[in-house]
Design a protein around this motif. Structure first.
Motif, short mmCIF file in Angstrom:
data_model
loop_
_atom_site.label_atom_id
_atom_site.label_comp_id
_atom_site.label_asym_id
_atom_site.label_seq_id
_atom_site.Cartn_x
_atom_site.Cartn_y
_atom_site.Cartn_z
N ASP A 59 0.82 -1.23 0.00
CA ASP A 59 0.00 0.00 0.00
C ASP A 59 0.85 1.27 0.00
O ASP A 59 0.56 2.23 0.73
CB ASP A 59 -0.94 0.01 1.23
N PHE A 60 1.88 1.26 -0.78
CA PHE A 60 2.80 2.40 -0.75
C PHE A 60 2.18 3.62 -1.44
O PHE A 60 2.54 4.76 -1.14
CB PHE A 60 4.13 2.02 -1.41
N LYS A 61 1.26 3.37 -2.34
CA LYS A 61 0.58 4.49 -3.01
C LYS A 61 -0.16 5.33 -1.95
O LYS A 61 -0.06 6.57 -1.95
CB LYS A 61 -0.40 3.97 -4.07
N ARG A 81 17.38 -2.71 -6.80
CA ARG A 81 16.10 -2.02 -6.98
C ARG A 81 15.65 -2.26 -8.42
O ARG A 81 16.27 -1.76 -9.36
CB ARG A 81 16.25 -0.51 -6.73
N ASN A 122 2.30 7.39 0.03
CA ASN A 122 2.72 8.59 -0.72
C ASN A 122 1.62 9.64 -0.74
O ASN A 122 1.88 10.83 -0.55
CB ASN A 122 3.03 8.21 -2.18
N ASP A 135 10.12 8.79 -0.32
CA ASP A 135 11.53 8.58 -0.71
C ASP A 135 12.38 8.21 0.50
O ASP A 135 13.20 7.29 0.46
CB ASP A 135 12.11 9.87 -1.32
N ARG A 161 -1.09 -9.49 2.26
CA ARG A 161 0.15 -8.68 2.37
C ARG A 161 0.92 -9.02 3.66
O ARG A 161 0.49 -9.83 4.45
CB ARG A 161 -0.13 -7.19 2.29
N LYS A 220 0.50 -10.89 -1.75
CA LYS A 220 -0.38 -9.70 -1.70
C LYS A 220 -1.84 -10.14 -1.56
O LYS A 220 -2.59 -9.62 -0.74
CB LYS A 220 -0.23 -8.87 -2.99
N1 LIG Z 1 8.15 8.21 -2.85
C1 LIG Z 1 8.35 7.36 -3.85
N2 LIG Z 1 7.34 6.60 -4.28
C2 LIG Z 1 7.54 5.73 -5.27
C3 LIG Z 1 8.80 5.59 -5.88
N3 LIG Z 1 8.70 4.65 -6.84
C4 LIG Z 1 7.41 4.21 -6.84
N4 LIG Z 1 6.71 4.86 -5.89
C5 LIG Z 1 5.30 4.78 -5.57
O1 LIG Z 1 4.93 3.52 -5.12
C6 LIG Z 1 3.51 3.37 -5.33
C7 LIG Z 1 3.23 2.00 -5.84
O2 LIG Z 1 1.86 1.87 -5.94
P1 LIG Z 1 1.13 0.56 -6.40
O3 LIG Z 1 1.92 -0.10 -7.51
O4 LIG Z 1 -0.28 0.92 -6.67
O5 LIG Z 1 1.26 -0.41 -5.21
P2 LIG Z 1 0.91 -0.25 -3.67
O6 LIG Z 1 0.10 0.97 -3.38
O7 LIG Z 1 2.20 -0.38 -2.90
O8 LIG Z 1 0.02 -1.48 -3.42
P3 LIG Z 1 0.43 -3.00 -3.32
O9 LIG Z 1 1.76 -3.16 -3.98
O10 LIG Z 1 -0.65 -3.76 -4.00
O11 LIG Z 1 0.50 -3.30 -1.85
C8 LIG Z 1 3.11 4.47 -6.32
O12 LIG Z 1 2.38 5.46 -5.62
C9 LIG Z 1 4.43 5.01 -6.79
O13 LIG Z 1 4.35 6.41 -7.08
C10 LIG Z 1 9.87 6.43 -5.42
O14 LIG Z 1 10.99 6.39 -5.89
N5 LIG Z 1 9.60 7.28 -4.40
#
Ligand SMILES: Nc1nc2c(ncn2[C@@H]2O[C@H](COP(=O)(O)OP(=O)(O)OP(=O)(O)O)[C@@H](O)[C@H]2O)c(=O)[nH]1
Length: 312
Positions: free
Chosen positions: A192-194, A228, A197, A206, A302, A298
């Motif tokens: 859930d990194f989205k 990476r 962010n 970051d 997760r 996932k």
């Molecule tokens: N801050 C930051 N965010 C990043 C970077 N690379 C990718 N992301 C973010 O990582 C998020 C990945 O989102 P998703 O692929 O939807 O996956 P998720 O929200 O982690 O969901 P799941 O993987 O299903 O758990 C996006 O919001 C990208 O913008 C980076 O270098 N820096």
């Protein structure tokens, strides 16, 4: 042939001697003459100017006065050896030297052995200042190293980048084929990194990516490779490790990350991982299998590690 009287010959000889002295004085390169014991007997103006000394401050002094302390013994020994060598022996070397104000410079010194009017040998040394060239070379070397680093590493996390990582994976597969030692890989992706962010901003994201990858690297073996692949997706190559050991290792990593809190809000971030052990096929097939296992992790909720059901 024209007859030359002894008187004319004497005058010509004297003129030639004066001319030689003037040439040495006017020479744009530093020239010095040292005695068998290594003391300065002659230094020309260019030599004095380069080292920042007056002529009288150098004459009679040991030549190691212009040599860094740590090299003095070596150079004194070389000088002695040179003085005892054969007539034609010449020495051309690059040396670090120290000028009067303490600054270090680099010179190319070329030495020749001559016989003086007292029948004893002398060493005449010609020096060329190559300090600027050396500094440029050093800067170029550092720039090349930096470029090389950038070509193989990710700028944010300093991990190996995708291209370099996949190349290493191919190399490890070749090693497996040759020696048959086990090889496992783990792919992991932050959960859930989205949302993270979107809530706390990209720069907080970051910083969390940097902290998590540092933490993961600390938990890995020295022989593991941490890569990476892109975004928030990573690969760990574990040479000499079977699937069960890789699972245990990734469980340790997963727990460490889940227990850590990040940012001033003390947030937790978790990861999901897929593991696969190499049996046969290409690196990209191996990655596909790890990716599928990660997807299962996932799907299963997760914050877990899944071993791929069948090896490629
Ligand atoms: N801050 C930051 N965010 C990043 C970077 N690379 C990718 N992301 C973010 O990582 C998020 C990945 O989102 P998703 O692929 O939807 O996956 P998720 O929200 O982690 O969901 P799941 O993987 O299903 O758990 C996006 O919001 C990208 O913008 C980076 O270098 N820096």
């Amino acid at each position: 042939m024209k007859e030359i009287s002894p008187d004319q010959l004497y005058q010509l000889f004297n003129r030639s001697k004066r001319n030689t002295e003037n040439v040495i004085k006017a020479a744009p390169i530093g020239i010095c003459i040292t005695t068998p014991s290594g003391h300065f007997e002659m230094v020309n103006p260019a030599y004095c100017e380069f080292y920042g000394y007056q002529q009288e401050e150098l004459l009679g002094q040991h030549f190691t006065q212009v040599v860094p302390e740590e090299n003095r013994a070596v150079l004194a020994a070389l000088h002695e050896e040179f003085m005892q060598g054969n007539e034609n022996q010449e020495l051309r070397q690059e040396w670090d030297v120290v000028i009067k104000n303490g600054e270090r410079r680099t010179v190319i010194a070329e030495a020749a052995r001559i016989e003086a009017d007292d029948g004893e040998p002398r060493k005449v040394t010609f020096i060329i200042d190559i300090t600027q060239r050396k500094q440029l070379e050093e800067r170029l070397k550092q720039a090349n190293e930096r470029l090389d680093h950038l070509a193989h590493h990710d700028e944010l996390t300093e991990l190996l980048n995708r291209r370099a990582g996949l190349q290493r994976l191919d190399e490890e597969i070749k090693r497996f084929k040759r020696y048959g030692t086990p090889l496992s890989i783990a792919m992991y992706d932050l959960d859930d990194f989205k949302a993270f962010n979107d809530t706390y901003g990209h720069s907080a994201g970051d910083s969390v990516l940097q902290q998590i990858t540092t933490l993961v690297s600390e938990r890995l073996r020295d022989t593991d490779l941490h890569i990476r692949l892109g975004g928030e997706e990573f690969l760990i190559i574990m040479p000499g490790v079977n699937a069960e050991e890789a699972y245990q290792g990734m469980e340790r990593v997963r727990k460490s990350v889940a227990q850590q809190s990040f940012t001033e809000h003390q947030l937790t971030v978790t990861l999901s991982s897929g593991i696969v052990s190499y049996a046969e096929g290409s690196g990209s097939r191996l990655l596909d299998h790890a990716d599928k296992a990660m997807y299962q992790a996932k799907q299963a909720g997760r914050n877990r590690v899944v071993i791929a059901s069948s090896s490629p």
